[in-house]
Scaffold this motif. Structure first.
Motif, PDB file in Angstrom:
ATOM      1  N   ARG A   1       0.837  -1.200   0.000  1.00  0.00           N
ATOM      2  CA  ARG A   1       0.000   0.000   0.000  1.00  0.00           C
ATOM      3  C   ARG A   1       0.876   1.256   0.000  1.00  0.00           C
ATOM      4  NH1 ARG A   1      -5.566  -0.664   1.456  1.00  0.00           N
ATOM      5  NH2 ARG A   1      -5.577   1.342   2.548  1.00  0.00           N
TER       6      ARG A   1
ATOM      7  N   THR B   1      -9.605 -11.510   1.321  1.00  0.00           N
ATOM      8  CA  THR B   1      -8.716 -12.313   0.490  1.00  0.00           C
ATOM      9  C   THR B   1      -8.456 -13.609   1.257  1.00  0.00           C
ATOM     10  OG1 THR B   1      -6.735 -11.265   1.431  1.00  0.00           O
ATOM     11  CG2 THR B   1      -7.596 -10.326  -0.611  1.00  0.00           C
TER      12      THR B   1
ATOM     13  N   ASP C   1      -7.306  -1.087  -2.006  1.00  0.00           N
ATOM     14  CA  ASP C   1      -8.492  -0.235  -1.951  1.00  0.00           C
ATOM     15  C   ASP C   1      -8.316   0.816  -0.849  1.00  0.00           C
ATOM     16  OD1 ASP C   1     -11.041   0.891  -1.438  1.00  0.00           O
ATOM     17  OD2 ASP C   1     -12.046  -0.936  -2.097  1.00  0.00           O
ATOM     18  N   PRO C   2      -8.274   2.096  -1.220  1.00  0.00           N
ATOM     19  CA  PRO C   2      -8.033   3.141  -0.216  1.00  0.00           C
ATOM     20  C   PRO C   2      -9.204   3.367   0.741  1.00  0.00           C
ATOM     21  CG  PRO C   2      -8.454   4.128  -2.358  1.00  0.00           C
ATOM     22  CD  PRO C   2      -8.406   2.642  -2.572  1.00  0.00           C
ATOM     23  N   THR C   3     -10.357   2.797   0.439  1.00  0.00           N
ATOM     24  CA  THR C   3     -11.493   2.978   1.349  1.00  0.00           C
ATOM     25  C   THR C   3     -11.406   2.069   2.577  1.00  0.00           C
ATOM     26  OG1 THR C   3     -12.937   1.384   0.227  1.00  0.00           O
ATOM     27  CG2 THR C   3     -12.994   3.690  -0.556  1.00  0.00           C
ATOM     28  N   TYR C   4     -10.531   1.061   2.532  1.00  0.00           N
ATOM     29  CA  TYR C   4     -10.345   0.205   3.699  1.00  0.00           C
ATOM     30  C   TYR C   4      -9.370   0.865   4.665  1.00  0.00           C
ATOM     31  CZ  TYR C   4     -12.742  -3.509   1.171  1.00  0.00           C
ATOM     32  OH  TYR C   4     -13.676  -4.249   0.485  1.00  0.00           O
TER      33      TYR C   4
ATOM     34  N   ARG D   1      -5.224  -8.191  -5.241  1.00  0.00           N
ATOM     35  CA  ARG D   1      -4.429  -6.957  -5.186  1.00  0.00           C
ATOM     36  C   ARG D   1      -5.345  -5.732  -5.117  1.00  0.00           C
ATOM     37  NH1 ARG D   1      -1.524  -7.928  -9.190  1.00  0.00           N
ATOM     38  NH2 ARG D   1      -2.728  -6.784 -10.726  1.00  0.00           N
ATOM     39  N   GLU D   2      -6.432  -5.763  -5.883  1.00  0.00           N
ATOM     40  CA  GLU D   2      -7.394  -4.657  -5.873  1.00  0.00           C
ATOM     41  C   GLU D   2      -7.981  -4.448  -4.473  1.00  0.00           C
ATOM     42  OE1 GLU D   2     -11.739  -3.868  -7.811  1.00  0.00           O
ATOM     43  OE2 GLU D   2     -10.217  -4.726  -9.146  1.00  0.00           O
ATOM     44  N   VAL D   3      -8.319  -5.544  -3.803  1.00  0.00           N
ATOM     45  CA  VAL D   3      -8.853  -5.442  -2.444  1.00  0.00           C
ATOM     46  C   VAL D   3      -7.790  -4.884  -1.501  1.00  0.00           C
ATOM     47  CG1 VAL D   3      -9.709  -6.772  -0.455  1.00  0.00           C
ATOM     48  CG2 VAL D   3     -10.557  -7.276  -2.753  1.00  0.00           C
TER      49      VAL D   3
ATOM     50  N   VAL E   1      -0.945   4.452  -0.825  1.00  0.00           N
ATOM     51  CA  VAL E   1      -2.198   4.212  -0.103  1.00  0.00           C
ATOM     52  C   VAL E   1      -1.869   4.080   1.387  1.00  0.00           C
ATOM     53  CG1 VAL E   1      -4.199   2.682   0.110  1.00  0.00           C
ATOM     54  CG2 VAL E   1      -3.122   3.002  -2.115  1.00  0.00           C
TER      55      VAL E   1
ATOM     56  N   GLY F   1     -14.276  -6.567   2.799  1.00  0.00           N
ATOM     57  CA  GLY F   1     -13.725  -7.291   1.672  1.00  0.00           C
ATOM     58  C   GLY F   1     -12.814  -8.363   2.229  1.00  0.00           C
TER      59      GLY F   1
ATOM     60  N   ARG G   1     -14.131  -1.224   6.057  1.00  0.00           N
ATOM     61  CA  ARG G   1     -14.278   0.197   5.725  1.00  0.00           C
ATOM     62  C   ARG G   1     -14.691   0.951   6.955  1.00  0.00           C
ATOM     63  NH1 ARG G   1     -16.297  -1.776   0.426  1.00  0.00           N
ATOM     64  NH2 ARG G   1     -14.715  -1.032  -0.968  1.00  0.00           N
TER      65      ARG G   1
END
Length: 167
Positions: free
Chosen positions: A44, A96, A142-145, A137-139, A49, A94, A167
Protein backbone atom coordinates in the motif's frame (compact mmCIF):
# COMPACT_ATOMS: atom_id res chain seq x y z
CA UNK A 1 28.33 -33.96 32.75
CA UNK A 2 25.25 -33.80 35.00
CA UNK A 3 25.59 -30.01 35.18
CA UNK A 4 25.51 -29.69 31.38
CA UNK A 5 22.36 -31.80 31.11
CA UNK A 6 20.67 -29.83 33.84
CA UNK A 7 21.60 -26.53 32.15
CA UNK A 8 20.36 -27.82 28.80
CA UNK A 9 17.09 -28.87 30.39
CA UNK A 10 16.69 -25.50 32.11
CA UNK A 11 17.39 -23.59 28.89
CA UNK A 12 14.94 -25.77 26.97
CA UNK A 13 12.25 -25.31 29.61
CA UNK A 14 12.86 -21.54 29.73
CA UNK A 15 12.64 -21.25 25.94
CA UNK A 16 9.45 -23.30 25.83
CA UNK A 17 7.88 -21.34 28.65
CA UNK A 18 8.78 -18.08 26.94
CA UNK A 19 6.82 -19.19 23.86
CA UNK A 20 9.84 -19.87 21.69
CA UNK A 21 9.63 -22.79 19.32
CA UNK A 22 12.50 -24.76 17.91
CA UNK A 23 13.04 -24.80 14.15
CA UNK A 24 11.51 -28.25 13.72
CA UNK A 25 8.11 -27.26 15.12
CA UNK A 26 7.05 -25.37 12.01
CA UNK A 27 5.93 -21.84 11.34
CA UNK A 28 4.46 -19.52 13.96
CA UNK A 29 0.98 -18.62 12.68
CA UNK A 30 0.69 -15.46 14.82
CA UNK A 31 4.06 -14.12 13.66
CA UNK A 32 3.13 -14.97 10.05
CA UNK A 33 -0.10 -12.96 10.45
CA UNK A 34 1.94 -9.93 11.52
CA UNK A 35 4.36 -10.37 8.60
CA UNK A 36 1.48 -10.63 6.10
CA UNK A 37 -0.13 -7.44 7.44
CA UNK A 38 3.25 -5.67 7.23
CA UNK A 39 3.69 -6.81 3.62
CA UNK A 40 0.18 -5.60 2.74
CA UNK A 41 1.02 -2.21 4.25
CA UNK A 42 4.36 -2.11 2.39
CA UNK A 43 2.52 -2.71 -0.89
CA UNK A 44 0.00 0.00 0.00
CA UNK A 45 2.84 2.43 0.84
CA UNK A 46 4.53 1.70 -2.52
CA UNK A 47 1.27 2.67 -4.22
CA UNK A 48 0.68 5.76 -2.07
CA UNK A 49 -2.20 4.21 -0.10
CA UNK A 50 -2.47 4.63 3.68
CA UNK A 51 -1.54 1.85 6.09
CA UNK A 52 -4.18 -0.43 7.56
CA UNK A 53 -4.62 -0.80 11.30
CA UNK A 54 -5.40 -4.17 12.85
CA UNK A 55 -8.23 -4.83 15.29
CA UNK A 56 -8.75 -7.93 17.44
CA UNK A 57 -12.36 -8.52 16.23
CA UNK A 58 -11.22 -8.58 12.58
CA UNK A 59 -8.27 -10.85 13.36
CA UNK A 60 -10.50 -13.28 15.23
CA UNK A 61 -13.10 -13.24 12.44
CA UNK A 62 -10.34 -14.00 9.90
CA UNK A 63 -9.01 -16.86 12.04
CA UNK A 64 -12.54 -18.21 12.50
CA UNK A 65 -13.03 -18.31 8.72
CA UNK A 66 -9.74 -20.20 8.35
CA UNK A 67 -10.78 -22.70 11.03
CA UNK A 68 -14.17 -23.09 9.34
CA UNK A 69 -12.62 -23.75 5.92
CA UNK A 70 -10.34 -26.37 7.43
CA UNK A 71 -12.99 -28.06 9.57
CA UNK A 72 -15.69 -28.18 6.88
CA UNK A 73 -13.27 -28.79 4.00
CA UNK A 74 -14.20 -25.90 1.74
CA UNK A 75 -12.23 -23.05 0.23
CA UNK A 76 -14.34 -20.01 -0.58
CA UNK A 77 -15.36 -16.55 0.58
CA UNK A 78 -18.89 -17.86 1.13
CA UNK A 79 -19.16 -20.63 3.71
CA UNK A 80 -21.55 -23.60 3.35
CA UNK A 81 -24.17 -21.70 5.40
CA UNK A 82 -24.16 -18.83 2.88
CA UNK A 83 -22.24 -16.46 5.17
CA UNK A 84 -20.18 -13.83 3.30
CA UNK A 85 -17.19 -11.72 4.48
CA UNK A 86 -19.47 -8.80 5.43
CA UNK A 87 -21.46 -11.19 7.61
CA UNK A 88 -18.30 -12.05 9.56
CA UNK A 89 -17.13 -8.46 10.08
CA UNK A 90 -18.68 -5.55 11.96
CA UNK A 91 -18.40 -3.36 8.83
CA UNK A 92 -18.58 -3.25 5.04
CA UNK A 93 -15.90 -5.83 4.37
CA UNK A 94 -13.72 -7.29 1.67
CA UNK A 95 -11.67 -10.45 1.93
CA UNK A 96 -8.72 -12.31 0.49
CA UNK A 97 -8.10 -16.00 1.17
CA UNK A 98 -5.23 -18.38 0.46
CA UNK A 99 -4.34 -21.95 1.28
CA UNK A 100 -1.38 -24.23 0.90
CA UNK A 101 0.72 -26.93 2.45
CA UNK A 102 3.78 -26.74 4.64
CA UNK A 103 6.85 -27.38 2.55
CA UNK A 104 8.02 -26.25 -0.87
CA UNK A 105 5.46 -24.01 -2.60
CA UNK A 106 5.44 -21.68 -5.63
CA UNK A 107 3.07 -18.88 -6.54
CA UNK A 108 1.48 -18.69 -9.97
CA UNK A 109 4.46 -16.75 -11.34
CA UNK A 110 6.54 -19.90 -10.85
CA UNK A 111 9.61 -17.76 -10.15
CA UNK A 112 9.98 -17.89 -6.38
CA UNK A 113 10.16 -21.02 -4.27
CA UNK A 114 8.83 -20.58 -0.77
CA UNK A 115 9.51 -22.96 2.11
CA UNK A 116 6.27 -22.49 3.99
CA UNK A 117 7.53 -24.50 6.95
CA UNK A 118 9.34 -21.25 7.75
CA UNK A 119 7.32 -18.38 9.26
CA UNK A 120 8.70 -15.64 6.98
CA UNK A 121 8.34 -17.78 3.85
CA UNK A 122 4.77 -18.73 4.75
CA UNK A 123 3.92 -15.03 5.09
CA UNK A 124 5.78 -14.21 1.88
CA UNK A 125 3.98 -16.93 -0.05
CA UNK A 126 0.57 -15.70 1.11
CA UNK A 127 1.22 -11.98 0.57
CA UNK A 128 2.89 -12.51 -2.79
CA UNK A 129 0.09 -14.80 -3.95
CA UNK A 130 -2.42 -12.06 -3.19
CA UNK A 131 -0.24 -9.43 -4.88
CA UNK A 132 -0.07 -11.53 -8.05
CA UNK A 133 -3.85 -11.92 -8.23
CA UNK A 134 -5.63 -8.95 -9.84
CA UNK A 135 -8.74 -9.29 -7.68
CA UNK A 136 -6.86 -9.80 -4.41
CA UNK A 137 -4.43 -6.96 -5.19
CA UNK A 138 -7.39 -4.66 -5.87
CA UNK A 139 -8.85 -5.44 -2.44
CA UNK A 140 -5.50 -4.95 -0.69
CA UNK A 141 -4.96 -1.57 -2.37
CA UNK A 142 -8.49 -0.24 -1.95
CA UNK A 143 -8.03 3.14 -0.22
CA UNK A 144 -11.49 2.98 1.35
CA UNK A 145 -10.34 0.21 3.70
CA UNK A 146 -8.84 1.42 6.96
CA UNK A 147 -8.38 -1.80 8.90
CA UNK A 148 -7.49 -5.43 8.29
CA UNK A 149 -7.53 -8.60 10.31
CA UNK A 150 -5.16 -11.29 9.10
CA UNK A 151 -5.76 -14.83 10.33
CA UNK A 152 -3.67 -17.91 9.63
CA UNK A 153 -4.52 -21.39 10.83
CA UNK A 154 -2.13 -24.31 10.43
CA UNK A 155 -3.54 -27.83 10.81
CA UNK A 156 -2.44 -31.22 9.50
CA UNK A 157 0.56 -29.75 7.58
CA UNK A 158 -1.79 -27.43 5.67
CA UNK A 159 -2.63 -23.78 6.20
CA UNK A 160 -5.43 -21.38 5.47
CA UNK A 161 -4.99 -17.60 5.44
CA UNK A 162 -7.68 -14.93 5.44
CA UNK A 163 -7.38 -11.15 5.38
CA UNK A 164 -10.62 -9.42 6.30
CA UNK A 165 -10.64 -5.73 5.25
CA UNK A 166 -12.96 -3.19 6.87
CA UNK A 167 -14.28 0.20 5.72
Amino acid sequence: MPDVSRRTLLVTVAATTAGCADATSGPDARAAETHVRERINELRAERGVGALSSTPPLVEAARDHCRDMHAREFYAHENPDGEQPWDRAPCRAGETIHRGELGRMQNVDGETVWHTSDTADLAGYVAEGWRLSDGHREVMLDPTYGAVGVGIVIEDRAFFATALFCR
